[in-house]
Design an enzyme around this catalytic site. Structure first.
Site, PDB file in Angstrom:
ATOM      1  N   HIS A   1       5.900  -3.276   0.526  1.00  9.26           N
ATOM      2  CA  HIS A   1       4.752  -3.017   1.405  1.00  9.26           C
ATOM      3  C   HIS A   1       5.109  -2.843   2.876  1.00  9.26           C
ATOM      4  CE1 HIS A   1       5.330  -7.290   2.178  1.00  9.26           C
ATOM      5  NE2 HIS A   1       4.660  -7.115   3.287  1.00  9.26           N
TER       6      HIS A   1
HETATM    7  C1  UD1 Z   1       0.515  -8.036   6.683  1.00 11.80           C
HETATM    8  C2  UD1 Z   1       1.561  -8.634   7.611  1.00 11.80           C
HETATM    9  C3  UD1 Z   1       2.906  -8.681   6.907  1.00 11.80           C
HETATM   10  C4  UD1 Z   1       2.808  -9.383   5.581  1.00 11.80           C
HETATM   11  C5  UD1 Z   1       1.727  -8.709   4.749  1.00 11.80           C
HETATM   12  C6  UD1 Z   1       1.544  -9.341   3.403  1.00 11.80           C
HETATM   13  C7  UD1 Z   1       1.243  -8.184  10.005  1.00 11.80           C
HETATM   14  C8  UD1 Z   1       1.751  -7.420  11.156  1.00 11.80           C
HETATM   15  N1  UD1 Z   1       1.738  -7.822   8.809  1.00 11.80           N
HETATM   16  O1  UD1 Z   1       0.857  -6.693   6.442  1.00 11.80           O
HETATM   17  O2  UD1 Z   1       3.822  -9.364   7.713  1.00 11.80           O
HETATM   18  O3  UD1 Z   1       4.037  -9.314   4.907  1.00 11.80           O
HETATM   19  O4  UD1 Z   1       0.495  -8.784   5.488  1.00 11.80           O
HETATM   20  O5  UD1 Z   1       0.599  -8.653   2.674  1.00 11.80           O
HETATM   21  O6  UD1 Z   1       0.428  -9.067  10.171  1.00 11.80           O
HETATM   22  N2  UD1 Z   1      -5.722  -4.013   3.059  1.00 11.80           N
HETATM   23  C9  UD1 Z   1      -6.669  -4.005   2.086  1.00 11.80           C
HETATM   24  N3  UD1 Z   1      -7.129  -5.208   1.632  1.00 11.80           N
HETATM   25  C10 UD1 Z   1      -6.682  -6.378   2.117  1.00 11.80           C
HETATM   26  C11 UD1 Z   1      -5.702  -6.372   3.097  1.00 11.80           C
HETATM   27  C12 UD1 Z   1      -5.232  -5.184   3.567  1.00 11.80           C
HETATM   28  O7  UD1 Z   1      -7.106  -2.955   1.620  1.00 11.80           O
HETATM   29  O8  UD1 Z   1      -7.145  -7.441   1.663  1.00 11.80           O
HETATM   30  C13 UD1 Z   1      -5.233  -2.741   3.606  1.00 11.80           C
HETATM   31  C14 UD1 Z   1      -5.735  -2.570   5.017  1.00 11.80           C
HETATM   32  O9  UD1 Z   1      -6.914  -1.862   5.019  1.00 11.80           O
HETATM   33  C15 UD1 Z   1      -4.634  -1.839   5.715  1.00 11.80           C
HETATM   34  C16 UD1 Z   1      -3.415  -2.196   4.908  1.00 11.80           C
HETATM   35  O10 UD1 Z   1      -3.836  -2.786   3.692  1.00 11.80           O
HETATM   36  O11 UD1 Z   1      -4.813  -0.464   5.640  1.00 11.80           O
HETATM   37  C17 UD1 Z   1      -2.501  -3.104   5.666  1.00 11.80           C
HETATM   38  O12 UD1 Z   1      -3.121  -4.362   6.009  1.00 11.80           O
HETATM   39  P1  UD1 Z   1      -2.637  -5.211   7.286  1.00 11.80           P
HETATM   40  O13 UD1 Z   1      -3.279  -6.524   7.276  1.00 11.80           O
HETATM   41  O14 UD1 Z   1      -2.749  -4.374   8.501  1.00 11.80           O
HETATM   42  O15 UD1 Z   1      -1.085  -5.382   7.099  1.00 11.80           O
HETATM   43  P2  UD1 Z   1      -0.162  -5.657   5.817  1.00 11.80           P
HETATM   44  O16 UD1 Z   1       0.609  -4.407   5.542  1.00 11.80           O
HETATM   45  O17 UD1 Z   1      -0.924  -6.272   4.703  1.00 11.80           O
END
Ligand code: UD1
Length: 362
Positions: free
Chosen positions: A210
């Site tokens: 991811h």
């Molecule tokens: C975040 C953390 C990362 C961790 C990861 C575990 C930061 C900078 N990054 O990254 O260190 O390893 O979490 O998962 O804080 N999304 C969903 N549903 C959710 C959560 C996220 O659809 O419940 C989607 C969001 O819309 C977004 C993408 O996933 O487009 C990324 O989510 P985001 O929280 O920005 O960062 P992660 O890549 O999950």
């Protein structure tokens, strides 16, 4: 009430939840001494990225959910700060506990310290020395402003001292995630996850992926998938897909690779079961590098750096980056029975939360 101390734990993203669970259980043993609140920023919001962890790990439901959701870094971090400041002004905690390296961690630490509230960082001192990773920025900044730095391993202490942090703030307490792992291992072992996926123990590999550096970049993700295709001719690969990765796989048309079983993100116990029983892991996660070391499962990390070097020097971890040939070569070694064996680092023993609460109490 008397002089009970009020502690707020702030969590937001999936890897925070298994870290707050043991702390909240330990603080809960001293209700006359501590009042604890859990604030969820809402950074992760899907049921299978968040609520299921609270249920399975017996974490009290968050007292407050800031509901910030997804967004660009500045936007997400900023929203958490705006909302969390209101909570701090209202609740006036004596201490704020932050975990790991996600955007919720730095946002909450920054708000607290500016209000004169003491901050404790659980999982301090880790450094990948790669400042293109958002987590590295979060780690460096959170450590620079925290009052208590709870490190998992000696490299954490060394990094902090090199950055000029005074020794009195640093406490090596071991790995908090291992507390959750050891506490839940038996329970996880009793589940039957494999048969519904058509797998047998030790005859499959598990993949998680991811990191933006891997999945948002077409060349990098394709290099990884090229290796997976070759490996999957010898062993099935199960892949619980993170929401970010799902979007990118659709974009790059990578969602029909043969031999790779795509499934939704799993709960904590299901994933632990899958990990315990696999032949090896392929991952770009931070926490899984540590969990596989404790479970004695070989781990190929799809990154060229790690902030957890003790998993390389002591554990079962090997860095393979997104280098197609290297990934295949190391996977073949494991498949041929020559996987890396490791030792368990000191203090990764399930007692880290107890050590943290003892220090806070003193
Ligand atoms: C975040 C953390 C990362 C961790 C990861 C575990 C930061 C900078 N990054 O990254 O260190 O390893 O979490 O998962 O804080 N999304 C969903 N549903 C959710 C959560 C996220 O659809 O419940 C989607 C969001 O819309 C977004 C993408 O996933 O487009 C990324 O989510 P985001 O929280 O920005 O960062 P992660 O890549 O999950």
């Amino acid at each position: 009430m008397g002089n009970k101390r009020k502690i707020i734990s702030v969590v937001g993203a999936r890897p925070n939840f298994m870290k707050v669970a043991p702390i909240s259980r330990e603080l809960g043993k001293y209700p006359d001494r501590y009042q604890q609140l859990i604030v969820h920023t809402g950074q992760h919001y899907d049921e299978n990225m968040s609520k299921v962890f609270f249920d399975q790990l017996d974490i009290p439901m968050p007292n407050i959910n800031l509901g910030v959701g997804a967004g660009k870094h500045g936007e997400q971090t900023g929203k958490i700060m705006i909302e969390f400041e209101k909570i701090c002004l209202e609740e006036k905690p004596d201490l704020v506990l932050v975990y790991g390296d996600v955007n919720s961690t730095i946002a909450a630490a920054l708000v607290s310290v500016k209000l004169g509230i003491r901050v404790a960082h659980v999982e301090a001192g880790l450094r990948s020395f790669d400042r293109s990773m958002p987590e590295e920025i979060n780690r460096v900044l959170t450590d620079a402003i925290s009052d208590y730095l709870f490190t998992p391993s000696p490299d954490g202490d060394e990094n902090l001292i090199k950055e000029g942090v005074s020794k009195e703030k640093i406490y090596m307490v071991g790995n908090i995630m291992v507390d959750s792992l050891l506490f839940n291992k038996e329970k996880a072992a009793q589940l039957d996850v494999l048969s519904s996926l058509g797998l047998s123990a030790k005859k499959y590999a598990v993949l998680t992926l991811h990191r933006p550096g891997n999945v948002d970049n077409e060349e990098n993700i394709k290099n990884i998938f090229a290796a997976l295709e070759v490996i999957s001719e010898r062993i099935p690969i199960v892949f619980p897909v993170h929401p970010r990765t799902e979007k990118m796989m659709r974009k790059f048309k990578l969602n029909q690779t043969k031999g790779i079983k795509l499934i939704s993100p799993l709960s904590y116990l299901e994933f632990l079961n899958l990990m315990m029983n696999c032949q090896f892991m392929l991952t770009d996660s931070g926490g899984i590098q540590e969990e596989t070391t404790v479970l004695d499962i070989p781990c190929l990390t799809l990154r060229d750096t790690t902030e957890r070097p003790i998993t390389l020097s002591h554990g079962t971890n090997i860095l393979v980056a997104n280098d197609t040939d290297k990934i295949i070569k190391e996977a073949e070694k494991i498949l041929d029975g020559n996987g890396k064996k490791g030792k368990h680092p000191d203090l990764w023993d399930g007692q880290t939360a107890q050590r943290i609460v003892e220090i806070l109490t003193k």
